[in-house]
Motif scaffolding. Structure first.
Motif, mmCIF file in Angstrom:
data_model
loop_
_atom_site.group_PDB
_atom_site.id
_atom_site.type_symbol
_atom_site.label_atom_id
_atom_site.label_comp_id
_atom_site.label_asym_id
_atom_site.label_seq_id
_atom_site.Cartn_x
_atom_site.Cartn_y
_atom_site.Cartn_z
ATOM 1 N N LYS A 8 0.811 -1.203 0.000
ATOM 2 C CA LYS A 8 0.000 0.000 0.000
ATOM 3 C C LYS A 8 0.850 1.261 0.000
ATOM 4 N N LYS A 72 -2.281 12.981 0.915
ATOM 5 C CA LYS A 72 -3.559 12.271 0.885
ATOM 6 C C LYS A 72 -3.817 11.564 2.207
ATOM 7 N N LYS A 73 -2.771 10.947 2.774
ATOM 8 C CA LYS A 73 -2.912 10.260 4.059
ATOM 9 C C LYS A 73 -3.245 11.245 5.170
ATOM 10 N N LYS A 74 -2.616 12.424 5.142
ATOM 11 C CA LYS A 74 -2.898 13.439 6.155
ATOM 12 C C LYS A 74 -4.351 13.899 6.068
ATOM 13 N N GLU A 75 -4.831 14.073 4.847
ATOM 14 C CA GLU A 75 -6.212 14.510 4.653
ATOM 15 C C GLU A 75 -7.191 13.459 5.167
ATOM 16 N N GLN A 76 -6.893 12.194 4.913
ATOM 17 C CA GLN A 76 -7.750 11.117 5.393
ATOM 18 C C GLN A 76 -7.776 11.066 6.915
ATOM 19 N N LYS A 77 -6.618 11.268 7.550
ATOM 20 C CA LYS A 77 -6.554 11.241 9.007
ATOM 21 C C LYS A 77 -7.297 12.419 9.610
ATOM 22 N N ASN A 78 -7.199 13.586 8.980
ATOM 23 C CA ASN A 78 -7.921 14.753 9.476
ATOM 24 C C ASN A 78 -9.427 14.528 9.413
ATOM 25 N N GLN A 79 -9.877 13.867 8.367
ATOM 26 C CA GLN A 79 -11.301 13.570 8.243
ATOM 27 C C GLN A 79 -11.746 12.591 9.319
ATOM 28 N N MET A 80 -10.895 11.614 9.630
ATOM 29 C CA MET A 80 -11.220 10.636 10.666
ATOM 30 C C MET A 80 -11.312 11.290 12.034
ATOM 31 N N GLN A 83 -14.660 13.071 12.524
ATOM 32 C CA GLN A 83 -15.878 12.294 12.361
ATOM 33 C C GLN A 83 -16.121 11.454 13.603
ATOM 34 N N ARG A 149 -4.940 5.413 18.305
ATOM 35 C CA ARG A 149 -4.620 6.537 17.424
ATOM 36 C C ARG A 149 -3.650 7.501 18.105
#
Length: 207
Positions: A8, A72-80, A83, A149
């Motif tokens: 990945k 992209k990974k940072k953006e995904q973590k910020n969204q998590m 939420q 986390r």
């Protein structure tokens, strides 16, 4: 590092672990060995990080590929983070938020001071007065996820800063974790000036 994780993360295409006993990664472009695992190695390829030596031979297209992956990974973590993982267990409007008891704090004299403070996890759970045990298992699972986390983020900082692993064995580290939890989300990290100036002076005055 599992095989699936390597597949990945594109950075593994440009580096290899030195051996299974540590997380050091050797660059296929310049043969530089980067400590701290694949996370720091990505910044070796991207460049621009004052704490990581940049690769002088990394092709521009590879640098851009890894940079896009990291962003992209940072953006995904910020969204998590923003939420809620679990919604309220009850739908009634008159639900009450269940309070969590935080661990006791050790004073300098060895005494303990109990506290009962609402933390971030309270945002996801509710409980009616008199209810027994409802949602306890779900709450524990959510707290375990939040802790995992937090520990991963802390461990990454330890690796990045090159801190000794035994720093977590100090009693003051436990105090630090507790007060950050009491503050809750949105706490700004201390600045370089604060650590080397006013807070150093405060600590000297108290010792």
């Amino acid at each position: 590092m599992s095989q699936s994780s390597k597949e990945k993360d594109p950075a593994w295409s440009y580096g290899e672990r030195v051996n299974e006993k540590n997380t050091n990664v050797v660059c296929k472009f310049c043969n530089k060995i980067t400590t701290g695992g694949i996370y720091r190695f990505k910044y070796h390829l991207i460049g621009g990080d004052r704490n990581v030596t940049s690769c002088p031979k990394c092709p521009p297209e590879v640098r851009e590929e890894i940079k896009n992956f990291v962003e992209k990974k940072k953006e995904q973590k910020n969204q998590m983070v923003h939420q809620p993982m679990v919604t309220n267990l009850d739908d009634d409007d008159d639900d009450y938020i269940e309070e969590l008891s935080l661990p006791t704090k050790r004073g300098r004299d060895g005494s303990s001071h109990g506290s009962s403070t609402k933390g971030p996890i309270d945002c996801y759970f509710s409980k009616k007065p008199g209810a027994k045990g409802g949602g306890k298992d779900v709450q524990k699972i959510a707290k375990d996820i939040l802790r995992d986390r937090a520990v991963r983020a802390f461990a990454r900082w330890v690796y990045d800063a090159g801190l000794p692993f035994n720093c977590v064995n100090y009693d003051t580290f436990g105090d630090f974790i507790e007060v950050v939890g009491q503050y809750g989300p949105g706490m700004k990290p201390p600045t370089y000036h604060e650590i080397r100036g006013p807070y150093l002076n405060k600590e000297v005055d108290e010792t």
